[in-house]
Write a protein that holds these residues in place. Structure first.
Motif, short mmCIF file in Angstrom:
data_model
loop_
_atom_site.label_atom_id
_atom_site.label_comp_id
_atom_site.label_asym_id
_atom_site.label_seq_id
_atom_site.Cartn_x
_atom_site.Cartn_y
_atom_site.Cartn_z
N ASP A 1 4.25 10.13 -4.36
CA ASP A 1 3.65 10.46 -3.08
C ASP A 1 2.52 9.49 -2.76
O ASP A 1 2.30 8.50 -3.49
N ALA A 2 1.80 9.76 -1.69
CA ALA A 2 0.75 8.84 -1.24
C ALA A 2 -0.40 8.74 -2.23
O ALA A 2 -1.17 7.78 -2.19
N ASP A 3 -0.52 9.72 -3.13
CA ASP A 3 -1.58 9.70 -4.15
C ASP A 3 -1.08 9.15 -5.48
O ASP A 3 -1.76 9.30 -6.51
N ASP A 4 0.09 8.52 -5.46
CA ASP A 4 0.69 7.92 -6.66
C ASP A 4 1.09 8.95 -7.72
O ASP A 4 1.22 8.62 -8.90
N ALA A 5 1.31 10.19 -7.31
CA ALA A 5 1.82 11.22 -8.22
C ALA A 5 3.34 11.31 -8.07
O ALA A 5 3.87 11.17 -6.96
N ASN B 1 6.08 21.26 -5.16
CA ASN B 1 5.10 20.86 -4.15
C ASN B 1 5.74 20.73 -2.77
O ASN B 1 6.96 20.59 -2.65
N ASN B 2 4.90 20.74 -1.74
CA ASN B 2 5.36 20.54 -0.37
C ASN B 2 4.92 19.16 0.12
O ASN B 2 3.78 18.74 -0.12
N TYR B 3 5.83 18.46 0.79
CA TYR B 3 5.56 17.10 1.26
C TYR B 3 5.97 16.97 2.72
O TYR B 3 6.91 17.63 3.17
N ARG B 4 5.30 16.08 3.42
CA ARG B 4 5.69 15.72 4.78
C ARG B 4 5.90 14.22 4.84
O ARG B 4 5.03 13.45 4.46
N LEU B 5 7.06 13.82 5.33
CA LEU B 5 7.37 12.41 5.55
C LEU B 5 7.36 12.15 7.05
O LEU B 5 8.17 12.72 7.78
N HIS B 6 6.47 11.30 7.49
CA HIS B 6 6.39 10.98 8.92
C HIS B 6 7.26 9.76 9.20
O HIS B 6 7.05 8.69 8.63
N GLY C 1 0.79 -1.22 0.00
CA GLY C 1 0.00 0.00 0.00
C GLY C 1 0.82 1.27 0.00
O GLY C 1 0.25 2.37 0.11
N THR C 2 2.15 1.15 -0.10
CA THR C 2 3.02 2.34 -0.15
C THR C 2 3.80 2.32 -1.46
O THR C 2 3.77 1.35 -2.23
N ASN C 3 4.53 3.40 -1.71
CA ASN C 3 5.40 3.49 -2.89
C ASN C 3 6.87 3.31 -2.55
O ASN C 3 7.74 3.60 -3.38
N TRP C 4 7.17 2.84 -1.34
CA TRP C 4 8.55 2.55 -0.97
C TRP C 4 8.93 1.16 -1.49
O TRP C 4 8.21 0.19 -1.29
N LYS C 5 10.07 1.09 -2.18
CA LYS C 5 10.60 -0.18 -2.67
C LYS C 5 12.08 -0.25 -2.35
O LYS C 5 12.74 0.77 -2.13
N HIS C 6 12.62 -1.46 -2.32
CA HIS C 6 14.07 -1.59 -2.20
C HIS C 6 14.71 -0.83 -3.36
O HIS C 6 14.33 -1.01 -4.53
#
Length: 480
Positions: free
Chosen positions: A373-377, A383-388, A318-323
């Motif tokens: 990003d979380a919206d697959d863009a 743009n401004n982003y926040r990484l928690h 469910g995320t866009n993080w990959k190795h």
């Protein structure tokens, strides 16, 4: 003699007879609609126009695929040339890359970590020794295709206790060399490099770098030791070039290095594009056009293959993080060699080691990457982003998150001059629960300047999250 004479006479007569016969029936023509356009056939045979089109398409496809195939060698060759031509370094002389300016030419370097590296032309030097001091050092020795021939330091055979590594040219040896870790190289040109991992960076630089040495070796004795020197604030890049310079660099590697058994089919394909071992690279106009087009499409394929990896599922569902690193150190899988996997890494990065693929908690490094990003863009600099970052990141050593420019795969040049946030940043601000919010964007969000990384408007970027000494929650994915 009679048979030979008759054979020639009959053969000649037959040809004359065939060319002189009048047409007995209307020639049959057929047209196929294909993805490369219309193909026409006459009595089942391709027309000359179709033959030309098919050969152009064959060679264009081969050029596109050869672009992907050549990425690890070309990326390393560009650094090799900079070592000698830009930095004016000696064969085997170690250079240090410590600050932003010195690292700027490297593909996806860690902003926080000091690097030391050298190139060795074993044909010129003969056997070369790399002296590794004891301490928190991780390094590697790579051949020209960026395959690991040995790890150095904490994950190498010296296990962080230090040692002397003797690198032999292809075909050299065997040798009697007590007190050395012996490495048999598979290529003429070799990269040897380190990263310093000590939390006290300045102390590590002051104490460890003076102990790193290189020198030539022979059964009769050793050469004068060479110390590390600063690379210097010079403009350079090891990014694979675009267009014809890419093929010039690839041809240079092919002429310098042995041909691998695994690559003989690729060499057969490159022959019709003007690249052949032992022959000058002088492509005609047709070949130049196909090579230029192949480099454009090949790079586009490399971008897709890297940023939207089909060889790798998401790290967390469910995320866009990959190795980020998806190729093995020998570039082999059980039943095939890892063509797409190695292209995915070496298009945007340089060097690999066993430590970077560690499966042992608390040792080595692991990297994950995100391009969306979380919206697959796609991530874009305006743009401004926040990484928690949840509390207690699973890193025994430290962690860092770094922004890279999409076009160059290098650290972005911004007014801020710092492309990352890491756990080693002394003034990093934590939330009450121990988590950390990292902000990316063209301007600092009010009140969050300390945890902000600047991006360049209207430029794509991507992020690497690195774990040094990843702990069990990384491997079982219970953190995140």
């Amino acid at each position: 003699m009679i048979r030979t004479t008759l054979g020639v006479t009959l053969s000649t007569a037959l040809l004359i007879g065939l060319s002189g016969l009048p047409a007995q029936s209307q020639e049959t023509e057929k047209t196929l609609d294909t993805r490369i356009g219309k193909l026409t056939f006459q009595s089942g045979y391709p027309s000359q126009e179709t033959v030309n089109k098919l050969y152009d398409e064959m060679d264009f496809q081969r050029a596109s695929q050869a672009y992907l195939w050549g990425l690890p060698a070309v990326g390393l060759n560009e650094w090799r040339k900079a070592h000698y031509n830009v930095f004016k370094a000696k064969n085997g002389e170690m250079l240090s890359y410590l600050d932003f300016a010195e690292k700027l030419g490297i593909l996806t370097p860690n902003y926080t970590t000091p690097y030391i590296a050298t190139y060795i032309d074993l044909n010129e030097s003969g056997p070369m020794v790399v002296v590794v001091p004891p301490g928190l050092i991780a390094g590697m020795v790579l051949d020209q295709w960026q395959r690991v021939m040995a790890d150095l330091g904490v994950v190498g055979p010296d296990m962080g206790k230090g040692g002397k590594y003797l690198i032999l040219p292809p075909g050299y040896g065997p040798v009697e060399a007590d007190g050395y870790f012996v490495i048999q190289s598979t290529s003429r040109d070799v990269l040897a490099g380190f990263r310093l991992l000590d939390a006290d960076k300045e102390k590590a630089i002051a104490e460890l770098i003076p102990l790193i040495k290189t020198y030539t070796w022979s059964p009769a004795g050793t050469g004068e030791p060479m110390s590390v020197r600063a690379a210097g604030d010079l403009k350079w890049s090891q990014m694979p070039p675009e267009g014809m310079p890419y093929w010039d660099s690839l041809n240079e590697v092919i002429q310098r290095e042995p041909v691998e058994e695994r690559d003989r089919f690729v060499m057969a394909q490159l022959k019709f594009l003007g690249i052949e071992k032992g022959k000058p690279f002088k492509p005609d106009e047709r070949q130049k056009k196909l090579l230029e087009d192949g480099a454009v499409v090949g790079q586009a394929m490399a971008k897709a293959n890297t940023t939207d990896k089909r060889v790798e599922p998401p790290f967390w569902e469910g995320t866009n993080w990959k190795h980020a690193l998806v190729v093995s150190v020998d570039q082999k899988a059980n039943t095939y060699d890892q063509l797409d996997e190695r292209a995915a890494w070496f298009y945007e990065a340089v060097v690999i080691s066993k430590a970077m693929l560690t499966q042992t908690p608390g040792v080595g490094q692991r990297y994950i990457a995100s391009y969306k990003d979380a919206d697959d863009a796609w991530l874009s600099g305006e743009n401004n982003y926040r990484l928690h970052v949840p509390a207690n990141p699973p890193a025994k050593g430290f962690w860092s998150v770094t922004a890279y420019d999409e076009a160059t795969r290098q650290m972005p040049v911004t007014e801020q001059g710092r492309p990352d946030i890491s756990s080693r940043k002394e003034d990093i601000v934590k939330n009450e629960d121990g988590s950390i919010d990292v902000y990316f964007g063209p301007t600092a969000p009010k009140g969050h300047e300390t945890n902000w990384v600047q991006t360049n408007a209207n430029k794509g970027w991507f992020a690497y999250f690195r774990f040094y000494g990843p702990t069990e929650p990384f491997f079982d994915k219970s953190w995140g």
